[in-house]
Design an enzyme around this catalytic site. Structure first.
Site, mmCIF file in Angstrom:
data_model
loop_
_atom_site.group_PDB
_atom_site.id
_atom_site.type_symbol
_atom_site.label_atom_id
_atom_site.label_comp_id
_atom_site.label_asym_id
_atom_site.label_seq_id
_atom_site.Cartn_x
_atom_site.Cartn_y
_atom_site.Cartn_z
ATOM 1 N N LEU A 75 2.211 -25.014 25.149
ATOM 2 C CA LEU A 75 3.156 -26.081 24.846
ATOM 3 C C LEU A 75 2.360 -27.305 24.404
ATOM 4 O O LEU A 75 1.330 -27.630 24.993
ATOM 5 C CB LEU A 75 3.995 -26.440 26.068
ATOM 6 C CG LEU A 75 5.128 -25.489 26.452
ATOM 7 C CD1 LEU A 75 5.718 -25.893 27.800
ATOM 8 C CD2 LEU A 75 6.213 -25.467 25.392
ATOM 9 N N ASP A 76 2.826 -27.989 23.356
ATOM 10 C CA ASP A 76 2.170 -29.220 22.907
ATOM 11 C C ASP A 76 2.184 -30.252 24.030
ATOM 12 O O ASP A 76 3.035 -30.187 24.928
ATOM 13 C CB ASP A 76 2.904 -29.802 21.691
ATOM 14 C CG ASP A 76 2.824 -28.891 20.482
ATOM 15 O OD1 ASP A 76 1.821 -28.179 20.347
ATOM 16 O OD2 ASP A 76 3.774 -28.906 19.671
#
Length: 342
Positions: A75-76
């Protein structure tokens, strides 16, 4: 308090955490490793006794020998939500979560596109947004449902002929060929909430310089005809905020949520970027597990952040609070599941 009987330890398994917005997925895993690597739930007791508790290295052979840990889909930093974690032989099962169906909620902000397609990046271009209605967005969403071909952002780490795409864009090197599009499936895509201007989101303050825009135009010359990046400003009206709305989507593995929002902005004659992003489901792990299903819930990150500061007391069952939470959410890959007995 019920006791936990453990016929055999250590175990390998899968569980999911709720990643907070801010840190990278790797930093979250490294923090988690400090707890996991000092727990008899996942490390042989004689090894713990011999080594003693202490800081676990995050890289190298010694780190892997102590405990194997990984995650099933990055996930960013901006994003929060479901992050599947594998321990021991559970790491060999993480690939199945890269290609599985995922669900997201994302907030889009109109009138501005950024180099990263989200609010962490710099403004590349601003565009008119007041003409965009909910009905226009609803209509444009039809283009993004079903099987589509999607191009990743030019400012990404994907490589073309051995060079990251972002390097072409930053240095003004013409792309040798168009960015290859990926075939993905958008199972569902809907407006969850229309915020309009009733929100606190703002465009990023940092903006591309004229030289940076020229470099990006140069990079696109080989794949687009006369690429021009210029602002199209609308007259300001008091302190009015650009339109924002929340999308919910169910997508196949490999889908770029940020690209959907970016391309949707173009489709309605504006520009757009992501300001919030939540992964609400990854395979069978979900923020809101469905009743009467095989869904599994996720462990809040504050359970681990508190334990990182102080693991707390060991209960009558022989476990600390964070270990107890993991046991409740653990999917055993090797070794028996810890059994609670009265």
């Amino acid at each position: 308090m019920p006791k936990v009987t453990l016929p055999q330890l250590p175990v390998s398994g899968l569980f999911a955490i709720i990643k907070p917005s801010g840190p990278t997925s790797m930093s979250v895993i490294n923090d988690l490793k400090q707890l996991v690597g000092n727990s008899r739930l996942f490390v042989e007791a004689d090894k713990l006794e011999k080594r003693g508790k202490g800081k676990i290295p995050t890289r190298g052979k010694r780190a892997r020998e102590i405990v194997k840990i990984g995650q099933g889909g990055t996930l960013d930093p901006l994003a929060d939500g479901v992050l599947v974690v594998g321990i021991g032989k559970g790491t060999k099962r993480l690939n199945e979560f890269l290609d599985c169906v995922k669900e997201y909620r994302t907030t889009a902000l109109l009138g501005c596109e950024t180099d990263t397609y989200d609010s962490e990046g710099s403004r590349v271009r601003v565009a008119p947004w007041r003409h965009v209605t909910r009905e226009a967005v609803e209509s444009a969403l039809n283009k993004f449902r079903g099987e589509i071909h999607q191009a990743p952002p030019i400012f990404s780490a994907l490589k073309m002929e051995g060079r990251p795409l972002y390097e072409y864009a930053r240095k003004g090197i013409p792309l040798p060929r168009p960015i290859e599009k990926r075939k993905v499936t958008i199972h569902s895509l809907d407006i969850l909430e229309w915020k309009g201007s009733d929100h606190q989101f703002r465009w990023p303050e940092k903006a591309f310089t004229s030289d940076e825009k020229k470099a990006m135009e140069k990079a696109l010359e080989g794949v687009e005809e006369n690429p021009i990046i210029r602002d199209e400003l609308e007259p300001a009206v008091d302190d009015e905020s650009p339109t924002s709305f929340v999308l919910s989507m169910k997508v196949s593995g490999g889908t770029y949520v940020r690209s959907i929002v970016h391309d949707l902005g173009h489709a309605v004659g504006s520009a757009a970027h992501v300001v919030t992003l939540t992964r609400s489901r990854q395979g069978r792990f979900a923020l809101e597990p469905t009743a009467d299903s095989e869904d599994k819930g996720c462990i809040p990150w504050d359970v681990f952040s508190r334990a990182s500061e102080s693991e707390g007391d060991v209960g009558e069952d022989g476990w600390t609070q964070w270990e107890r939470e993991v046991i409740d959410g653990l999917e055993i890959i090797e070794g028996p599941r810890p059994q609670k007995t009265s």
